[in-house]
Design a protein around this motif. Sequence first.
Motif, mmCIF file in Angstrom:
data_model
loop_
_atom_site.group_PDB
_atom_site.id
_atom_site.type_symbol
_atom_site.label_atom_id
_atom_site.label_comp_id
_atom_site.label_asym_id
_atom_site.label_seq_id
_atom_site.Cartn_x
_atom_site.Cartn_y
_atom_site.Cartn_z
ATOM 1 N N LEU A 1 7.020 2.119 -3.342
ATOM 2 C CA LEU A 1 5.816 1.414 -2.893
ATOM 3 C C LEU A 1 5.568 0.146 -3.717
ATOM 4 C CD1 LEU A 1 3.359 4.364 -2.185
ATOM 5 C CD2 LEU A 1 4.497 2.876 -0.524
ATOM 6 N N ALA A 2 5.878 0.202 -4.995
ATOM 7 C CA ALA A 2 5.658 -0.962 -5.857
ATOM 8 C C ALA A 2 6.681 -2.065 -5.593
ATOM 9 C CB ALA A 2 5.709 -0.546 -7.318
ATOM 10 N N SER A 3 7.926 -1.720 -5.268
ATOM 11 C CA SER A 3 8.963 -2.731 -5.112
ATOM 12 C C SER A 3 9.146 -3.223 -3.683
ATOM 13 C CB SER A 3 10.295 -2.189 -5.634
ATOM 14 O OG SER A 3 10.706 -1.089 -4.861
ATOM 15 N N ALA A 4 8.615 -2.524 -2.688
ATOM 16 C CA ALA A 4 8.814 -2.915 -1.289
ATOM 17 C C ALA A 4 8.328 -4.340 -0.994
ATOM 18 C CB ALA A 4 8.149 -1.911 -0.358
ATOM 19 N N PRO A 5 7.123 -4.745 -1.418
ATOM 20 C CA PRO A 5 6.712 -6.127 -1.135
ATOM 21 C C PRO A 5 7.635 -7.164 -1.784
ATOM 22 C CG PRO A 5 4.826 -4.824 -1.806
ATOM 23 C CD PRO A 5 6.045 -3.982 -2.039
ATOM 24 N N PHE A 6 8.104 -6.861 -2.977
ATOM 25 C CA PHE A 6 9.022 -7.776 -3.663
ATOM 26 C C PHE A 6 10.345 -7.894 -2.908
ATOM 27 C CE2 PHE A 6 12.204 -8.688 -7.012
ATOM 28 C CZ PHE A 6 11.736 -9.940 -7.373
ATOM 29 N N LEU A 7 10.855 -6.775 -2.398
ATOM 30 C CA LEU A 7 12.101 -6.799 -1.631
ATOM 31 C C LEU A 7 11.949 -7.611 -0.348
ATOM 32 C CD1 LEU A 7 13.262 -3.109 -2.079
ATOM 33 C CD2 LEU A 7 14.184 -5.150 -3.185
ATOM 34 N N PHE A 8 10.814 -7.469 0.330
ATOM 35 C CA PHE A 8 10.578 -8.274 1.520
ATOM 36 C C PHE A 8 10.435 -9.753 1.179
ATOM 37 C CE2 PHE A 8 9.415 -4.231 3.571
ATOM 38 C CZ PHE A 8 10.171 -4.365 4.726
ATOM 39 N N PHE A 9 9.854 -10.055 0.023
ATOM 40 C CA PHE A 9 9.728 -11.434 -0.434
ATOM 41 C C PHE A 9 11.108 -12.048 -0.691
ATOM 42 C CE2 PHE A 9 9.318 -14.460 -4.001
ATOM 43 C CZ PHE A 9 8.511 -15.408 -3.382
ATOM 44 N N LEU A 10 12.036 -11.255 -1.234
ATOM 45 C CA LEU A 10 13.389 -11.750 -1.513
ATOM 46 C C LEU A 10 14.273 -11.844 -0.272
ATOM 47 C CD1 LEU A 10 14.388 -9.970 -4.818
ATOM 48 C CD2 LEU A 10 13.838 -12.363 -4.472
ATOM 49 N N LEU A 11 13.853 -11.268 0.826
ATOM 50 C CA LEU A 11 14.668 -11.240 2.027
ATOM 51 C C LEU A 11 15.002 -12.649 2.525
ATOM 52 C CD1 LEU A 11 15.922 -9.363 4.140
ATOM 53 C CD2 LEU A 11 13.824 -9.606 5.452
ATOM 54 N N CYS A 12 14.034 -13.548 2.553
ATOM 55 C CA CYS A 12 14.267 -14.904 3.066
ATOM 56 C C CYS A 12 15.300 -15.664 2.229
ATOM 57 C CB CYS A 12 12.954 -15.665 3.151
ATOM 58 S SG CYS A 12 13.144 -17.304 3.875
ATOM 59 N N PRO A 13 15.149 -15.767 0.906
ATOM 60 C CA PRO A 13 16.169 -16.497 0.143
ATOM 61 C C PRO A 13 17.554 -15.858 0.204
ATOM 62 C CG PRO A 13 14.248 -16.043 -1.239
ATOM 63 C CD PRO A 13 14.019 -15.377 0.060
ATOM 64 N N LEU A 14 17.611 -14.532 0.230
ATOM 65 C CA LEU A 14 18.912 -13.872 0.313
ATOM 66 C C LEU A 14 19.591 -14.162 1.644
ATOM 67 C CD1 LEU A 14 18.186 -10.408 -1.320
ATOM 68 C CD2 LEU A 14 19.658 -12.221 -2.195
ATOM 69 N N LYS B 1 16.333 -8.917 12.175
ATOM 70 C CA LYS B 1 17.134 -7.697 12.096
ATOM 71 C C LYS B 1 17.230 -7.207 10.659
ATOM 72 C CE LYS B 1 20.122 -8.576 16.063
ATOM 73 N NZ LYS B 1 21.504 -8.868 16.484
ATOM 74 N N ALA B 2 17.393 -8.136 9.727
ATOM 75 C CA ALA B 2 17.486 -7.753 8.320
ATOM 76 C C ALA B 2 16.158 -7.171 7.826
ATOM 77 C CB ALA B 2 17.894 -8.954 7.475
ATOM 78 N N ALA B 3 15.044 -7.766 8.237
ATOM 79 C CA ALA B 3 13.735 -7.251 7.835
ATOM 80 C C ALA B 3 13.499 -5.858 8.415
ATOM 81 C CB ALA B 3 12.632 -8.201 8.281
ATOM 82 N N LEU B 4 13.884 -5.670 9.664
ATOM 83 C CA LEU B 4 13.738 -4.361 10.282
ATOM 84 C C LEU B 4 14.627 -3.330 9.585
ATOM 85 C CD1 LEU B 4 12.472 -2.679 12.535
ATOM 86 C CD2 LEU B 4 14.385 -3.361 13.992
ATOM 87 N N GLY B 5 15.854 -3.728 9.274
ATOM 88 C CA GLY B 5 16.764 -2.831 8.560
ATOM 89 C C GLY B 5 16.239 -2.457 7.189
ATOM 90 N N LEU B 6 15.680 -3.442 6.483
ATOM 91 C CA LEU B 6 15.104 -3.165 5.169
ATOM 92 C C LEU B 6 13.908 -2.220 5.293
ATOM 93 C CD1 LEU B 6 15.135 -3.719 2.139
ATOM 94 C CD2 LEU B 6 13.716 -5.725 2.576
ATOM 95 N N GLY B 7 13.100 -2.429 6.316
ATOM 96 C CA GLY B 7 11.957 -1.541 6.537
ATOM 97 C C GLY B 7 12.388 -0.115 6.811
#
Length: 82
Positions: free
Chosen positions: A30-43, A6-12
């Motif tokens: 576009l440059a920061s989106a992959p980094f934000l998805f990478f940080l999703l798991c630890p957050l 749900k969090a990944a979908l919300g971020l998307g």
Amino acid sequence: MKTMMKAALGLGVAIAIAYVAMPAVRGWILASAPFLFFLLCPLMMFFMMKGMQSCDEGQRAEKAQADKAASPPLVGHSPLGD
């Protein structure tokens, strides 16, 4: 696992809305989106662990209050009173 999805979908969705709504910062999005998805798991792990700790503290407080409220044993006391 459902919470993380749900969090990944919300971020998307948030990234898509920001991409459409703010054309001036599309390059940064576009440059920061992959980094934000990478940080999703630890957050999500951090917030879930905090949630588990607060739940455990609440259970301890309830148990301590229940132990305090228990009446003392009546061993050695006569039912008629002395």
